[in-house]
Design a protein around this motif. Structure first.
Motif, PDB file in Angstrom:
ATOM      1  N   LEU A 175      -5.981   8.881   4.769  1.00 20.32           N
ATOM      2  CA  LEU A 175      -7.297   8.259   4.923  1.00 20.32           C
ATOM      3  C   LEU A 175      -7.618   7.991   6.388  1.00 20.32           C
ATOM      4  O   LEU A 175      -8.751   8.181   6.832  1.00 20.32           O
ATOM      5  CB  LEU A 175      -7.372   6.960   4.122  1.00 20.32           C
ATOM      6  CG  LEU A 175      -7.446   7.127   2.612  1.00 20.32           C
ATOM      7  CD1 LEU A 175      -7.252   5.782   1.917  1.00 20.32           C
ATOM      8  CD2 LEU A 175      -8.749   7.758   2.191  1.00 20.32           C
ATOM      9  N   VAL A 176      -6.624   7.556   7.149  1.00 16.57           N
ATOM     10  CA  VAL A 176      -6.825   7.328   8.588  1.00 16.57           C
ATOM     11  C   VAL A 176      -7.191   8.635   9.271  1.00 16.57           C
ATOM     12  O   VAL A 176      -8.109   8.680  10.089  1.00 16.57           O
ATOM     13  CB  VAL A 176      -5.567   6.691   9.230  1.00 16.57           C
ATOM     14  CG1 VAL A 176      -5.641   6.740  10.751  1.00 16.57           C
ATOM     15  CG2 VAL A 176      -5.401   5.261   8.755  1.00 16.57           C
ATOM     16  N   GLN A 177      -6.502   9.714   8.914  1.00 20.76           N
ATOM     17  CA  GLN A 177      -6.816  11.017   9.503  1.00 20.76           C
ATOM     18  C   GLN A 177      -8.246  11.439   9.168  1.00 20.76           C
ATOM     19  O   GLN A 177      -8.968  11.930  10.033  1.00 20.76           O
ATOM     20  CB  GLN A 177      -5.841  12.080   9.000  1.00 20.76           C
ATOM     21  CG  GLN A 177      -4.464  11.967   9.593  1.00 20.76           C
ATOM     22  CD  GLN A 177      -3.555  13.054   9.075  1.00 20.76           C
ATOM     23  OE1 GLN A 177      -3.500  13.333   7.891  1.00 20.76           O
ATOM     24  NE2 GLN A 177      -2.820  13.675   9.992  1.00 20.76           N
ATOM     25  N   LEU A 178      -8.651  11.251   7.922  1.00 19.55           N
ATOM     26  CA  LEU A 178     -10.006  11.626   7.517  1.00 19.55           C
ATOM     27  C   LEU A 178     -11.062  10.793   8.237  1.00 19.55           C
ATOM     28  O   LEU A 178     -12.070  11.331   8.697  1.00 19.55           O
ATOM     29  CB  LEU A 178     -10.172  11.477   6.009  1.00 19.55           C
ATOM     30  CG  LEU A 178      -9.444  12.503   5.149  1.00 19.55           C
ATOM     31  CD1 LEU A 178      -9.521  12.113   3.672  1.00 19.55           C
ATOM     32  CD2 LEU A 178     -10.033  13.881   5.361  1.00 19.55           C
ATOM     33  N   CYS A 179     -10.831   9.490   8.329  1.00 16.96           N
ATOM     34  CA  CYS A 179     -11.793   8.621   9.019  1.00 16.96           C
ATOM     35  C   CYS A 179     -11.901   8.986  10.491  1.00 16.96           C
ATOM     36  O   CYS A 179     -13.001   9.035  11.045  1.00 16.96           O
ATOM     37  CB  CYS A 179     -11.377   7.160   8.875  1.00 16.96           C
ATOM     38  SG  CYS A 179     -11.564   6.504   7.214  1.00 16.96           S
ATOM     39  N   ASN A 180     -10.770   9.259  11.117  1.00 20.88           N
ATOM     40  CA  ASN A 180     -10.776   9.636  12.517  1.00 20.88           C
ATOM     41  C   ASN A 180     -11.503  10.958  12.728  1.00 20.88           C
ATOM     42  O   ASN A 180     -12.289  11.098  13.664  1.00 20.88           O
ATOM     43  CB  ASN A 180      -9.351   9.724  13.047  1.00 20.88           C
ATOM     44  CG  ASN A 180      -9.308  10.102  14.503  1.00 20.88           C
ATOM     45  OD1 ASN A 180      -9.058  11.253  14.819  1.00 20.88           O
ATOM     46  ND2 ASN A 180      -9.564   9.140  15.366  1.00 20.88           N
ATOM     47  N   ALA A 181     -11.286  11.921  11.840  1.00 25.09           N
ATOM     48  CA  ALA A 181     -11.967  13.213  11.960  1.00 25.09           C
ATOM     49  C   ALA A 181     -13.475  13.057  11.755  1.00 25.09           C
ATOM     50  O   ALA A 181     -14.269  13.729  12.411  1.00 25.09           O
ATOM     51  CB  ALA A 181     -11.396  14.196  10.942  1.00 25.09           C
ATOM     52  N   GLN A 182     -13.854  12.168  10.854  1.00 28.46           N
ATOM     53  CA  GLN A 182     -15.277  11.966  10.565  1.00 28.46           C
ATOM     54  C   GLN A 182     -16.012  11.303  11.728  1.00 28.46           C
ATOM     55  O   GLN A 182     -17.115  11.699  12.072  1.00 28.46           O
ATOM     56  CB  GLN A 182     -15.426  11.111   9.299  1.00 28.46           C
ATOM     57  CG  GLN A 182     -16.845  10.874   8.862  1.00 28.46           C
ATOM     58  CD  GLN A 182     -17.535  12.134   8.361  1.00 28.46           C
ATOM     59  OE1 GLN A 182     -16.899  13.023   7.825  1.00 28.46           O
ATOM     60  NE2 GLN A 182     -18.826  12.214   8.543  1.00 28.46           N
ATOM     61  N   THR A 183     -15.387  10.283  12.317  1.00 28.32           N
ATOM     62  CA  THR A 183     -16.061   9.529  13.378  1.00 28.32           C
ATOM     63  C   THR A 183     -15.824  10.111  14.764  1.00 28.32           C
ATOM     64  O   THR A 183     -16.624   9.886  15.669  1.00 28.32           O
ATOM     65  CB  THR A 183     -15.601   8.056  13.391  1.00 28.32           C
ATOM     66  OG1 THR A 183     -14.202   8.014  13.693  1.00 28.32           O
ATOM     67  CG2 THR A 183     -15.882   7.379  12.069  1.00 28.32           C
ATOM     68  N   ARG A 207      -5.877  -1.900   9.369  1.00 25.27           N
ATOM     69  CA  ARG A 207      -5.343  -2.879   8.410  1.00 25.27           C
ATOM     70  C   ARG A 207      -6.030  -2.771   7.055  1.00 25.27           C
ATOM     71  O   ARG A 207      -5.391  -2.884   6.011  1.00 25.27           O
ATOM     72  CB  ARG A 207      -5.487  -4.292   8.965  1.00 25.27           C
ATOM     73  CG  ARG A 207      -4.496  -4.610  10.044  1.00 25.27           C
ATOM     74  CD  ARG A 207      -4.538  -6.087  10.427  1.00 25.27           C
ATOM     75  NE  ARG A 207      -3.804  -6.277  11.652  1.00 25.27           N
ATOM     76  CZ  ARG A 207      -4.330  -6.314  12.874  1.00 25.27           C
ATOM     77  NH1 ARG A 207      -5.632  -6.194  13.038  1.00 25.27           N
ATOM     78  NH2 ARG A 207      -3.575  -6.472  13.939  1.00 25.27           N
ATOM     79  N   LEU A 208      -7.334  -2.560   7.054  1.00 26.10           N
ATOM     80  CA  LEU A 208      -8.076  -2.399   5.807  1.00 26.10           C
ATOM     81  C   LEU A 208      -7.572  -1.184   5.039  1.00 26.10           C
ATOM     82  O   LEU A 208      -7.270  -1.262   3.841  1.00 26.10           O
ATOM     83  CB  LEU A 208      -9.569  -2.260   6.091  1.00 26.10           C
ATOM     84  CG  LEU A 208     -10.444  -1.972   4.870  1.00 26.10           C
ATOM     85  CD1 LEU A 208     -10.456  -3.163   3.932  1.00 26.10           C
ATOM     86  CD2 LEU A 208     -11.844  -1.616   5.296  1.00 26.10           C
ATOM     87  N   ILE A 209      -7.444  -0.068   5.708  1.00 21.03           N
ATOM     88  CA  ILE A 209      -6.968   1.152   5.065  1.00 21.03           C
ATOM     89  C   ILE A 209      -5.524   0.984   4.603  1.00 21.03           C
ATOM     90  O   ILE A 209      -5.177   1.354   3.483  1.00 21.03           O
ATOM     91  CB  ILE A 209      -7.103   2.361   6.007  1.00 21.03           C
ATOM     92  CG1 ILE A 209      -8.572   2.667   6.254  1.00 21.03           C
ATOM     93  CG2 ILE A 209      -6.387   3.575   5.444  1.00 21.03           C
ATOM     94  CD1 ILE A 209      -8.827   3.680   7.348  1.00 21.03           C
ATOM     95  N   GLY A 210      -4.685   0.410   5.448  1.00 18.15           N
ATOM     96  CA  GLY A 210      -3.275   0.236   5.100  1.00 18.15           C
ATOM     97  C   GLY A 210      -3.050  -0.736   3.957  1.00 18.15           C
ATOM     98  O   GLY A 210      -2.128  -0.570   3.168  1.00 18.15           O
ATOM     99  N   GLY A 211      -3.904  -1.722   3.841  1.00 16.66           N
ATOM    100  CA  GLY A 211      -3.740  -2.727   2.795  1.00 16.66           C
ATOM    101  C   GLY A 211      -4.361  -2.358   1.472  1.00 16.66           C
ATOM    102  O   GLY A 211      -3.973  -2.882   0.432  1.00 16.66           O
ATOM    103  N   GLY A 235       0.806  -1.212   0.000  1.00 17.21           N
ATOM    104  CA  GLY A 235       0.000   0.000   0.000  1.00 17.21           C
ATOM    105  C   GLY A 235       0.840   1.262   0.000  1.00 17.21           C
ATOM    106  O   GLY A 235       2.043   1.230   0.142  1.00 17.21           O
ATOM    107  N   ASP A 236       0.185   2.360  -0.199  1.00 19.28           N
ATOM    108  CA  ASP A 236       0.801   3.681  -0.219  1.00 19.28           C
ATOM    109  C   ASP A 236       0.682   4.270   1.182  1.00 19.28           C
ATOM    110  O   ASP A 236      -0.410   4.639   1.610  1.00 19.28           O
ATOM    111  CB  ASP A 236       0.085   4.547  -1.261  1.00 19.28           C
ATOM    112  CG  ASP A 236       0.605   5.966  -1.335  1.00 19.28           C
ATOM    113  OD1 ASP A 236       1.465   6.343  -0.512  1.00 19.28           O
ATOM    114  OD2 ASP A 236       0.156   6.707  -2.214  1.00 19.28           O
ATOM    115  N   GLY A 237       1.798   4.374   1.884  1.00 18.57           N
ATOM    116  CA  GLY A 237       1.788   4.829   3.269  1.00 18.57           C
ATOM    117  C   GLY A 237       1.232   6.227   3.458  1.00 18.57           C
ATOM    118  O   GLY A 237       0.485   6.477   4.390  1.00 18.57           O
TER     119      GLY A 237
END
Length: 45
Positions: A17-25, A35-39, A9-11
């Motif tokens: 994406l992790v930052q966006l998901c965390n901000a959203q939730t 793992r899903l996002i990283g893979g 994956g692209d680090g």
């Protein structure tokens, strides 16, 4: 990513994406979510 190992994956994209998901939730992501996002960051973008 918080000690969770991901293969491939692209680090940089995965990190954004992790930052966006965390901000959203407003809560930390689970190990499975990380793992899903990283893979598969390109498929989730």
């Amino acid at each position: 990513m918080g000690g969770v190992e991901v293969a491939g994956g692209d680090g940089e994209l995965a990190f954004r994406l992790v930052q966006l998901c965390n901000a959203q939730t407003g809560r930390p992501l689970t190990d499975d979510e990380l793992r899903l996002i990283g893979g598969h960051p390109g498929q989730l973008d």
